[in-house]
Design a protein around this motif. Sequence first.
Motif, PDB file in Angstrom:
ATOM      1  N   ALA A 161       0.826  -1.215   0.000  1.00  0.00           N
ATOM      2  CA  ALA A 161       0.000   0.000   0.000  1.00  0.00           C
ATOM      3  C   ALA A 161       0.858   1.262   0.000  1.00  0.00           C
ATOM      4  O   ALA A 161       0.501   2.269  -0.622  1.00  0.00           O
ATOM      5  N   GLN A 162       1.987   1.219   0.699  1.00  0.00           N
ATOM      6  CA  GLN A 162       2.851   2.397   0.763  1.00  0.00           C
ATOM      7  C   GLN A 162       3.396   2.752  -0.616  1.00  0.00           C
ATOM      8  O   GLN A 162       3.474   3.931  -0.989  1.00  0.00           O
ATOM      9  N   ASP A 163       3.766   1.728  -1.387  1.00  0.00           N
ATOM     10  CA  ASP A 163       4.263   1.978  -2.748  1.00  0.00           C
ATOM     11  C   ASP A 163       3.175   2.595  -3.618  1.00  0.00           C
ATOM     12  O   ASP A 163       3.438   3.527  -4.394  1.00  0.00           O
ATOM     13  N   LEU A 164       1.948   2.079  -3.504  1.00  0.00           N
ATOM     14  CA  LEU A 164       0.842   2.621  -4.287  1.00  0.00           C
ATOM     15  C   LEU A 164       0.529   4.052  -3.860  1.00  0.00           C
ATOM     16  O   LEU A 164       0.256   4.920  -4.699  1.00  0.00           O
ATOM     17  N   VAL A 170      -1.136   9.872  -2.667  1.00  0.00           N
ATOM     18  CA  VAL A 170      -2.302   9.913  -1.779  1.00  0.00           C
ATOM     19  C   VAL A 170      -1.858   9.420  -0.409  1.00  0.00           C
ATOM     20  O   VAL A 170      -0.912   8.627  -0.295  1.00  0.00           O
ATOM     21  N   PRO A 171      -2.509   9.869   0.677  1.00  0.00           N
ATOM     22  CA  PRO A 171      -2.027   9.541   2.024  1.00  0.00           C
ATOM     23  C   PRO A 171      -2.605   8.244   2.585  1.00  0.00           C
ATOM     24  O   PRO A 171      -3.675   7.785   2.186  1.00  0.00           O
ATOM     25  N   ALA A 191      -7.266  14.212  -1.551  1.00  0.00           N
ATOM     26  CA  ALA A 191      -6.933  15.616  -1.761  1.00  0.00           C
ATOM     27  C   ALA A 191      -6.568  15.867  -3.221  1.00  0.00           C
ATOM     28  O   ALA A 191      -6.808  16.947  -3.752  1.00  0.00           O
ATOM     29  N   SER A 192      -6.000  14.862  -3.887  1.00  0.00           N
ATOM     30  CA  SER A 192      -5.698  14.956  -5.314  1.00  0.00           C
ATOM     31  C   SER A 192      -6.971  14.708  -6.109  1.00  0.00           C
ATOM     32  O   SER A 192      -7.609  13.656  -5.965  1.00  0.00           O
ATOM     33  N   PRO A 255       3.594  17.318  -2.708  1.00  0.00           N
ATOM     34  CA  PRO A 255       2.736  16.226  -2.223  1.00  0.00           C
ATOM     35  C   PRO A 255       1.711  15.754  -3.243  1.00  0.00           C
ATOM     36  O   PRO A 255       1.032  14.747  -3.008  1.00  0.00           O
ATOM     37  N   TYR A 256       1.561  16.454  -4.364  1.00  0.00           N
ATOM     38  CA  TYR A 256       0.521  16.114  -5.333  1.00  0.00           C
ATOM     39  C   TYR A 256       1.080  15.608  -6.665  1.00  0.00           C
ATOM     40  O   TYR A 256       0.314  15.355  -7.587  1.00  0.00           O
TER      41      TYR A 256
END
Length: 315
Positions: A161-164, A170-171, A191-192, A255-256
């Motif tokens: 999940a962290q890689d995705l 996305v957080p 947020a994106s 972050p986006y």
Amino acid sequence: ATGADERRPEGLYGFGQVENVITELQLEAMLRDGEVPPLDRALFIQCAGSRGQRVTYCSRVCCMTGIKNAMELRERNPGARVSMLYRDVMAYGISYEELYQMARGRGVHFIRHPRDEPPRVEQGEDGRVRVTYRDVILGREVTEEADLLVLSTPLVQHEDAQDLAQMLRVPLGQDRFFFEAHVKLRPIDFASDGIFLAGTAHGPKDIEESIVQAFGAAARSLTFLKAGQVLSEPIVTVVDEETCIGCGNCVEVCPYGAIELVEGGKRGRVARVNPGLCKGCGTCPGACPSGSIQQLGFTDGQILAMIKALAEGGD
């Protein structure tokens, strides 16, 4: 909608060491394939790995899955004694409360044990499982042997999940499930813009909730597709390609994922902002060592002019 995984209860309640100790998912596979042998005694242990043992949260669907499977075992083995050892039964909602009452009416026994005294499991005779627990109602320890011990384990996020999350920018939340933009105002958005979530990728939930959330995500995506065009944020950043040194600091901190390095400029590559992805957060201008990135509406000149007006006592 990437779903979730079952947390394997390695090292808990004899799983992997004691014979005939399985998880709810394994039991459902056996029920589906007709591989459950006739039983005289079956035990369920709830919260096996959740609520502080392996993860901190309640997985919500474990109790209902256990109750459903306990009723199925009772139906296939009418003379069997089927019991559930629990700390708390989380039968949320009217339908699940009715299912809980139905299970009690059909002979499923619910036995509460103290939170700080989990059951102890060891190998019994003839392949049976010996379980020792303290019955809160009786006020004493009870030891029983069962033909089958079923552990209700929590749902957890996928390992990748962290890689995705990094790829999509996305957080992830505290429990490593994907985190929405706002729990009340934008519960299925990130947020994106243009990325939505549904199902157990967001957190443990049942099928009905997952379907409702999927309908919501589909409806939100249609608002973009039907419009035919996307209105972007006016306060975005721009790059002066003449002074950009192509260091890539802005790409790392965005972050986006709105900035990329492209060929051009005096040093062979420059940063370029995608205004459709930029949210105007202001992170990249602070990370730019050459001052080549400016945020529209908040350029260095505009900010200095405001500071000068304030210093001169202007309104």
